[in-house]
Design a protein around this motif. Structure first.
Motif, PDB file in Angstrom:
ATOM      1  N   GLY A 154     -27.475 -76.448 -64.313  1.00 19.13           N
ATOM      2  CA  GLY A 154     -28.332 -75.271 -64.199  1.00 19.13           C
ATOM      3  C   GLY A 154     -28.042 -74.500 -62.923  1.00 19.13           C
ATOM      4  O   GLY A 154     -26.982 -74.611 -62.320  1.00 19.13           O
ATOM      5  N   SER A 155     -29.023 -73.729 -62.522  1.00 19.10           N
ATOM      6  CA  SER A 155     -28.893 -72.907 -61.323  1.00 19.10           C
ATOM      7  C   SER A 155     -29.265 -73.720 -60.087  1.00 19.10           C
ATOM      8  O   SER A 155     -30.204 -74.506 -60.105  1.00 19.10           O
ATOM      9  N   SER A 156     -28.510 -73.556 -58.997  1.00 15.41           N
ATOM     10  CA  SER A 156     -28.778 -74.322 -57.781  1.00 15.41           C
ATOM     11  C   SER A 156     -28.176 -73.611 -56.567  1.00 15.41           C
ATOM     12  O   SER A 156     -27.231 -72.824 -56.708  1.00 15.41           O
ATOM     13  N   VAL A 157     -28.739 -73.883 -55.382  1.00  9.22           N
ATOM     14  CA  VAL A 157     -28.163 -73.350 -54.147  1.00  9.22           C
ATOM     15  C   VAL A 157     -26.823 -74.019 -53.884  1.00  9.22           C
ATOM     16  O   VAL A 157     -25.824 -73.370 -53.542  1.00  9.22           O
ATOM     17  N   MET A 158     -26.769 -75.345 -54.073  1.00  8.58           N
ATOM     18  CA  MET A 158     -25.524 -76.085 -53.902  1.00  8.58           C
ATOM     19  C   MET A 158     -25.406 -77.118 -55.012  1.00  8.58           C
ATOM     20  O   MET A 158     -26.331 -77.889 -55.258  1.00  8.58           O
ATOM     21  N   HIS A 159     -24.264 -77.125 -55.685  1.00 12.61           N
ATOM     22  CA  HIS A 159     -24.025 -78.049 -56.788  1.00 12.61           C
ATOM     23  C   HIS A 159     -23.330 -79.306 -56.285  1.00 12.61           C
ATOM     24  O   HIS A 159     -22.549 -79.268 -55.331  1.00 12.61           O
ATOM     25  N   ASN A 160     -23.591 -80.412 -56.937  1.00 13.48           N
ATOM     26  CA  ASN A 160     -23.025 -81.704 -56.537  1.00 13.48           C
ATOM     27  C   ASN A 160     -21.784 -82.042 -57.351  1.00 13.48           C
ATOM     28  O   ASN A 160     -21.588 -81.512 -58.452  1.00 13.48           O
ATOM     29  N   PRO A 161     -20.936 -82.937 -56.821  1.00  7.03           N
ATOM     30  CA  PRO A 161     -19.808 -83.417 -57.618  1.00  7.03           C
ATOM     31  C   PRO A 161     -20.310 -83.978 -58.952  1.00  7.03           C
ATOM     32  O   PRO A 161     -21.344 -84.639 -59.006  1.00  7.03           O
ATOM     33  N   GLY A 162     -19.582 -83.688 -60.025  1.00 10.40           N
ATOM     34  CA  GLY A 162     -20.005 -84.116 -61.351  1.00 10.40           C
ATOM     35  C   GLY A 162     -20.677 -83.020 -62.142  1.00 10.40           C
ATOM     36  O   GLY A 162     -20.842 -83.139 -63.371  1.00 10.40           O
ATOM     37  N   ALA A 163     -21.079 -81.920 -61.452  1.00 13.64           N
ATOM     38  CA  ALA A 163     -21.697 -80.799 -62.166  1.00 13.64           C
ATOM     39  C   ALA A 163     -20.666 -80.150 -63.086  1.00 13.64           C
ATOM     40  O   ALA A 163     -19.493 -80.009 -62.738  1.00 13.64           O
ATOM     41  N   MET A 164     -21.082 -79.767 -64.287  1.00 13.78           N
ATOM     42  CA  MET A 164     -20.160 -79.214 -65.288  1.00 13.78           C
ATOM     43  C   MET A 164     -20.580 -77.804 -65.689  1.00 13.78           C
ATOM     44  O   MET A 164     -21.754 -77.434 -65.598  1.00 13.78           O
ATOM     45  N   PHE A 165     -19.580 -77.034 -66.140  1.00 13.53           N
ATOM     46  CA  PHE A 165     -19.871 -75.707 -66.677  1.00 13.53           C
ATOM     47  C   PHE A 165     -18.727 -75.266 -67.585  1.00 13.53           C
ATOM     48  O   PHE A 165     -17.638 -75.848 -67.578  1.00 13.53           O
ATOM     49  N   GLU A 166     -19.010 -74.242 -68.388  1.00 11.68           N
ATOM     50  CA  GLU A 166     -18.024 -73.710 -69.323  1.00 11.68           C
ATOM     51  C   GLU A 166     -17.773 -72.254 -69.011  1.00 11.68           C
ATOM     52  O   GLU A 166     -18.710 -71.493 -68.726  1.00 11.68           O
ATOM     53  N   LEU A 167     -16.500 -71.857 -69.024  1.00 10.16           N
ATOM     54  CA  LEU A 167     -16.137 -70.469 -68.750  1.00 10.16           C
ATOM     55  C   LEU A 167     -14.863 -70.136 -69.509  1.00 10.16           C
ATOM     56  O   LEU A 167     -13.862 -70.862 -69.413  1.00 10.16           O
ATOM     57  N   ASN A 168     -14.896 -69.039 -70.270  1.00  8.95           N
ATOM     58  CA  ASN A 168     -13.720 -68.594 -71.051  1.00  8.95           C
ATOM     59  C   ASN A 168     -13.161 -69.709 -71.937  1.00  8.95           C
ATOM     60  O   ASN A 168     -11.944 -69.957 -71.976  1.00  8.95           O
ATOM     61  N   ASN A 169     -14.074 -70.417 -72.612  1.00  7.64           N
ATOM     62  CA  ASN A 169     -13.711 -71.492 -73.557  1.00  7.64           C
ATOM     63  C   ASN A 169     -13.087 -72.718 -72.885  1.00  7.64           C
ATOM     64  O   ASN A 169     -12.551 -73.592 -73.560  1.00  7.64           O
ATOM     65  N   ASN A 170     -13.144 -72.765 -71.561  1.00 11.44           N
ATOM     66  CA  ASN A 170     -12.695 -73.955 -70.834  1.00 11.44           C
ATOM     67  C   ASN A 170     -13.891 -74.642 -70.193  1.00 11.44           C
ATOM     68  O   ASN A 170     -14.832 -73.978 -69.750  1.00 11.44           O
ATOM     69  N   ARG A 171     -13.826 -75.966 -70.148  1.00  8.16           N
ATOM     70  CA  ARG A 171     -14.897 -76.737 -69.517  1.00  8.16           C
ATOM     71  C   ARG A 171     -14.393 -77.329 -68.203  1.00  8.16           C
ATOM     72  O   ARG A 171     -13.284 -77.864 -68.148  1.00  8.16           O
ATOM     73  N   PHE A 172     -15.239 -77.184 -67.168  1.00 10.29           N
ATOM     74  CA  PHE A 172     -14.859 -77.637 -65.832  1.00 10.29           C
ATOM     75  C   PHE A 172     -15.882 -78.626 -65.292  1.00 10.29           C
ATOM     76  O   PHE A 172     -17.061 -78.605 -65.686  1.00 10.29           O
ATOM     77  N   GLU A 173     -15.417 -79.433 -64.361  1.00  8.29           N
ATOM     78  CA  GLU A 173     -16.296 -80.355 -63.641  1.00  8.29           C
ATOM     79  C   GLU A 173     -15.998 -80.218 -62.149  1.00  8.29           C
ATOM     80  O   GLU A 173     -14.836 -80.097 -61.742  1.00  8.29           O
ATOM     81  N   VAL A 174     -17.065 -80.228 -61.349  1.00  6.64           N
ATOM     82  CA  VAL A 174     -16.894 -80.185 -59.891  1.00  6.64           C
ATOM     83  C   VAL A 174     -16.434 -81.563 -59.432  1.00  6.64           C
ATOM     84  O   VAL A 174     -17.112 -82.568 -59.674  1.00  6.64           O
ATOM     85  N   SER A 175     -15.266 -81.609 -58.779  1.00  6.00           N
ATOM     86  CA  SER A 175     -14.742 -82.899 -58.305  1.00  6.00           C
ATOM     87  C   SER A 175     -15.104 -83.156 -56.844  1.00  6.00           C
ATOM     88  O   SER A 175     -15.400 -84.290 -56.461  1.00  6.00           O
ATOM     89  N   HIS A 176     -15.080 -82.095 -56.011  1.00 12.70           N
ATOM     90  CA  HIS A 176     -15.403 -82.250 -54.594  1.00 12.70           C
ATOM     91  C   HIS A 176     -16.203 -81.032 -54.115  1.00 12.70           C
ATOM     92  O   HIS A 176     -15.984 -79.910 -54.603  1.00 12.70           O
ATOM     93  N   VAL A 177     -17.108 -81.286 -53.176  1.00 10.42           N
ATOM     94  CA  VAL A 177     -17.891 -80.212 -52.565  1.00 10.42           C
ATOM     95  C   VAL A 177     -17.756 -80.331 -51.051  1.00 10.42           C
ATOM     96  O   VAL A 177     -17.945 -81.408 -50.485  1.00 10.42           O
ATOM     97  N   HIS A 178     -17.415 -79.242 -50.406  1.00 11.63           N
ATOM     98  CA  HIS A 178     -17.289 -79.217 -48.949  1.00 11.63           C
ATOM     99  C   HIS A 178     -18.229 -78.147 -48.410  1.00 11.63           C
ATOM    100  O   HIS A 178     -18.183 -76.989 -48.850  1.00 11.63           O
ATOM    101  N   LYS A 179     -19.063 -78.528 -47.460  1.00 13.41           N
ATOM    102  CA  LYS A 179     -19.977 -77.556 -46.853  1.00 13.41           C
ATOM    103  C   LYS A 179     -19.831 -77.595 -45.341  1.00 13.41           C
ATOM    104  O   LYS A 179     -19.873 -78.666 -44.731  1.00 13.41           O
TER     105      LYS A 179
END
Length: 297
Positions: free
Chosen positions: A231-256
């Protein structure tokens, strides 16, 4: 019987004393409306003018040019993201970002394209709310005569609403979905262009300027992972998933990485002091109002 007669005989004295007390309080209340209210309004104006000035500090000797300030983010050797951000008023006029994807590869380097600026909406909104509060205060100059405590409270409520909104814009960054981040104008600001598996976001949190970098990997169609869009968040965690242009992605690393912007800290202090002044004036009005509403006889 004698006690009841004595009580009745004292009523006129008590009533006279009550009337005298009311007269004194009426005089004090009139002074409050005429003098103290305007003194508080002047204090508020001075504080908020200083707060407003912080949002648009100019370069010494060049009054028409906003001051440029450089902030270094990620100074630790362990930080995989390092950046130098140039803040000019409410906009980032330059960004220089280095991202080390892993230890074996050379760091990726990105900068804003020439003449590009990224407006920090939080700062702009906060400044607008401060200026609206100032307009409210300026509408009641020294010559204005307040007719009632309710009128003062109405003004204080309106000023406090603007100050609370200003503070909230700095303390509460906007939540965004990952597709919104991926398609935001910020991703088109950089040279060379950001690769498809990297996303960035800038935001303000209290008095800090924050940079978040997301590394992504594509989820294969035959993956056994249960796909659940984040969903919507200020900062997403590793493992968060989303779909864009018929491709599915997963967040592998987050650096802040982040750093303090001193003048933002100043403005938050100014907001707190101003809100306290408004509340104190409302409390004084309330003391008188509670007396007028109290009927001992």
């Amino acid at each position: 019987m004698l006690n009841s007669q004595r009580s009745l005989s004292e009523l006129p004295k008590m009533s006279a004393a009550s009337q005298a007390e009311k007269a004194v309080l009426k005089e004090e209340f009139d002074w409050l409306l005429k003098e103290e209210v305007h003194a508080v309004l002047k204090q508020l104006q001075d504080i908020l003018k200083e707060a407003s000035r912080r949002f648009c500090m100019t370069t010494t000797g060049l009054e028409s040019q906003l001051k440029q300030e450089n902030f270094i983010l990620g100074s630790s050797p362990m930080d995989q993201v390092k950046g130098v951000l140039t803040l000019q008023g409410e906009a980032l006029s330059q960004a220089d970002i280095n991202l080390k994807v892993n230890k074996s590869t050379q760091a990726l380097h990105f900068t804003f394209r020439d003449e590009k600026q990224w407006k920090l909406q939080q700062i702009q909104d906060a400044r607008n709310h401060v200026n609206q509060a100032l307009q409210l205060l300026n509408s009641r100059d020294d010559s204005y005569s307040f007719k009632s405590g309710a009128e003062v409270n109405k003004l204080m409520d309106a000023v406090m609403l603007q100050l609370t909104r200003a503070r909230n814009r700095l303390t509460t960054p906007a939540s965004m979905t990952l597709p919104e981040l991926a398609t935001s104008g910020l991703m088109k600001m950089f040279s060379p262009p950001m690769p498809g598996d990297v996303m960035v976001n800038f935001y303000i949190n209290l008095s800090k300027l924050c940079l978040t970098v997301y590394q992504l990997h594509v989820l294969q169609p035959n993956t056994t992972k249960n796909f659940k869009p984040a969903g919507s968040s200020v900062m997403h965690n590793p493992g968060a998933m989303f779909e864009l242009n018929n491709n599915r992605f997963e967040v592998s690393h987050v650096h802040k990485v982040e750093c303090v912007v001193p003048w933002l800290n100043d403005t938050l202090v100014f907001f707190t002091i101003s809100l306290q002044l408004c509340q104190q004036l409302k409390d004084k009005i309330s003391v008188f109002s509670s007396f007028w509403n109290y009927r001992p006889f």
